[in-house]
Design a protein around this motif. Sequence first.
Motif, mmCIF file in Angstrom:
data_model
loop_
_atom_site.group_PDB
_atom_site.id
_atom_site.type_symbol
_atom_site.label_atom_id
_atom_site.label_comp_id
_atom_site.label_asym_id
_atom_site.label_seq_id
_atom_site.Cartn_x
_atom_site.Cartn_y
_atom_site.Cartn_z
ATOM 1 N N ASP A 52 92.210 -1.625 81.978
ATOM 2 C CA ASP A 52 93.089 -0.452 81.569
ATOM 3 C C ASP A 52 92.426 0.810 81.941
ATOM 4 N N ALA A 53 92.889 1.709 82.747
ATOM 5 C CA ALA A 53 92.300 2.814 83.163
ATOM 6 C C ALA A 53 92.555 4.201 82.605
ATOM 7 N N THR A 54 93.507 3.903 81.547
ATOM 8 C CA THR A 54 94.225 4.846 80.735
ATOM 9 C C THR A 54 93.080 5.649 79.994
ATOM 10 N N PRO A 55 92.752 7.225 80.101
ATOM 11 C CA PRO A 55 91.822 7.734 79.521
ATOM 12 C C PRO A 55 91.991 7.555 78.060
ATOM 13 N N GLY A 56 93.077 7.461 77.491
ATOM 14 C CA GLY A 56 93.056 7.575 76.064
ATOM 15 C C GLY A 56 92.770 6.251 75.475
ATOM 16 N N ARG A 57 92.675 5.106 76.261
ATOM 17 C CA ARG A 57 92.196 3.880 75.860
ATOM 18 C C ARG A 57 90.919 3.817 76.109
ATOM 19 N N LEU A 58 90.342 4.212 77.349
ATOM 20 C CA LEU A 58 89.081 3.993 77.990
ATOM 21 C C LEU A 58 88.139 4.744 77.357
ATOM 22 N N ILE A 59 88.231 6.102 77.228
ATOM 23 C CA ILE A 59 87.123 6.983 76.944
ATOM 24 C C ILE A 59 86.785 6.842 75.694
ATOM 25 N N PRO A 60 87.703 6.407 74.384
ATOM 26 C CA PRO A 60 87.041 6.208 73.232
ATOM 27 C C PRO A 60 86.064 5.034 73.270
ATOM 28 N N ALA A 61 86.541 3.723 74.057
ATOM 29 C CA ALA A 61 85.879 2.793 74.225
ATOM 30 C C ALA A 61 84.386 3.039 74.863
ATOM 31 N N LEU A 62 84.477 3.828 75.582
ATOM 32 C CA LEU A 62 83.164 4.343 76.286
ATOM 33 C C LEU A 62 82.305 5.031 75.175
ATOM 34 N N GLY A 63 82.818 5.631 74.555
ATOM 35 C CA GLY A 63 82.052 6.258 73.261
ATOM 36 C C GLY A 63 81.225 5.374 72.547
ATOM 37 N N ARG A 64 81.947 3.984 72.443
ATOM 38 C CA ARG A 64 81.210 3.397 71.483
ATOM 39 C C ARG A 64 80.114 2.614 72.040
ATOM 40 N N LEU A 65 80.078 2.852 73.410
ATOM 41 C CA LEU A 65 78.776 2.305 74.068
ATOM 42 C C LEU A 65 77.277 2.803 73.925
ATOM 43 N N GLY A 66 77.566 4.171 73.092
ATOM 44 C CA GLY A 66 76.062 4.784 73.027
ATOM 45 C C GLY A 66 75.821 5.504 74.310
ATOM 46 N N GLU A 67 74.485 5.376 74.370
ATOM 47 C CA GLU A 67 74.002 6.227 75.687
ATOM 48 C C GLU A 67 74.130 5.296 76.728
ATOM 49 N N VAL A 68 74.737 6.292 77.935
ATOM 50 C CA VAL A 68 75.048 5.992 79.325
ATOM 51 C C VAL A 68 74.774 6.806 80.144
ATOM 52 N N MET A 69 74.926 6.405 81.597
ATOM 53 C CA MET A 69 74.782 7.323 82.473
ATOM 54 C C MET A 69 76.108 7.471 83.168
ATOM 55 N N ALA A 70 76.825 8.656 83.220
ATOM 56 C CA ALA A 70 78.071 9.333 83.594
ATOM 57 C C ALA A 70 77.809 9.922 85.225
ATOM 58 N N THR A 71 78.698 9.299 86.129
ATOM 59 C CA THR A 71 78.481 9.839 87.505
ATOM 60 C C THR A 71 79.936 10.149 88.185
ATOM 61 N N THR A 72 79.845 10.973 88.650
ATOM 62 C CA THR A 72 80.966 11.650 89.422
ATOM 63 C C THR A 72 80.812 12.213 90.993
ATOM 64 N N ARG A 73 81.409 11.958 91.654
ATOM 65 C CA ARG A 73 81.033 12.297 93.269
ATOM 66 C C ARG A 73 82.632 12.914 93.842
ATOM 67 N N ASN A 74 82.048 13.747 94.942
ATOM 68 C CA ASN A 74 83.134 14.004 96.046
ATOM 69 C C ASN A 74 82.512 13.672 97.124
ATOM 70 N N PRO A 75 83.066 14.278 98.441
ATOM 71 C CA PRO A 75 82.370 13.775 99.716
ATOM 72 C C PRO A 75 81.094 14.354 100.035
ATOM 73 N N ALA A 76 80.745 15.103 99.242
ATOM 74 C CA ALA A 76 79.396 16.034 99.911
ATOM 75 C C ALA A 76 78.308 15.966 98.715
ATOM 76 N N CYS A 77 78.955 15.354 97.386
ATOM 77 C CA CYS A 77 77.806 15.683 96.124
ATOM 78 C C CYS A 77 78.191 14.613 95.068
ATOM 79 N N VAL A 78 76.963 14.284 94.500
ATOM 80 C CA VAL A 78 77.246 13.290 93.343
ATOM 81 C C VAL A 78 76.305 13.705 92.187
ATOM 82 N N ILE A 79 76.931 13.672 90.882
ATOM 83 C CA ILE A 79 76.255 14.248 89.741
ATOM 84 C C ILE A 79 76.130 12.855 88.979
ATOM 85 N N GLU A 80 75.032 12.907 88.229
ATOM 86 C CA GLU A 80 74.604 11.952 87.233
ATOM 87 C C GLU A 80 73.977 12.501 85.803
ATOM 88 N N LYS A 81 74.520 12.073 84.718
ATOM 89 C CA LYS A 81 74.026 12.698 83.547
ATOM 90 C C LYS A 81 74.131 11.670 82.463
#
Length: 350
Positions: A52-81
């Motif tokens: 399920d991609a619904t943020p209201g379900r997915l984001i809280p579940a991601l929070g329980r993972l603890g430390e992770v790397m988040a990645t977002t991109r557009n055609p020219a740039c990608v950021i990782e935190k």
Amino acid sequence: MIHPTPARLDADRLDALKRQAIFRHHDFAAEMGLPEAALLEAGLRQGVLRIDATPGRLIPALGRLGEVMATTRNPACVIEKIGTYRDFQDGPRAVTGRDLAIDLRLDPRHWVHAFTVELDGLRSVQVFDAAGDAVHKIHLREASDLGAWEGLCRELALPEMTISADLAPRVAPEGALVDAAQTETLRTEWAALTGVSQLDPLARRLNMNRLGACRLAGPHHARPLPAGATEALFQAIRAQGIEVRLRIGNPGCMQIHTGPIRSLRPMGSLLNVVDARFSLHLRADLVAEVWLVNTPTPQGPALSVEAFDAQGVAVYKCCGLPKDQGGDPATWLRLVEGLPDMPGGQVVAR
């Protein structure tokens, strides 16, 4: 644009591509003219699970993972935190991790398809829009909670039905929307703004968008910079040790870095920031326009450097921090005023 059918990309073909060591989801999908989600779909039951991609379900579940790397991109740039998903606020414009390492602004309308991926000991969650293009990705790290990962897979799993037939055509980039008849109104009302959040609504009310408004506003409000100004900007931020707010994203997810740039490693046209918990990779050759944008506020002018590609897609927006957030507005002002001018007084074509 209608996507070609990915039917020929079955699990056996996918496995062969991996063995050839040429497989990178984003790059390979672009080369094949396929939506990236179709590559993952071909791996269902081979370490790939639809969820399920619904943020209201997915984001809280991601929070329980603890430390992770988040990645977002557009055609020219990608950021990782690297960080933890916290402080999720659901709604039409959802927010998570405000002022923390993983700081996102989400548009849930674009969170349509999602998968968990487990391959060669690496685990990730990948989110895609209606066309099957990547919106946001989450990569587990050594410190991530594997019990929470298993719980996420179990709780959010969806039937293994194919999505390829339901993928929508890509929406073409809007480009610069300009209405020359509104030039004087734009300049007058821009000068009367009292906050940075008011600029986009002003442009829309005048049947323009941000890039179109920059082209018409005049140099007092929006000064064109050379397309190559990005490297000068990043080098100055690094050299002066100033903290900035850097926004990189796509229609479904804006990811924000707040802090310094400690390392910058240009490699040809690629600008690489490789800090301990923050990375950025920017194709400078894909940057077509850069603007120094001046928005009035009660505390004084808010100055941002904003870049767009040849299709008018936003690549990044960079601004200094206000003093009450630990910023140094005077240093930021000197920094951006020292950026190079357009050669020969050149202006962007209207």
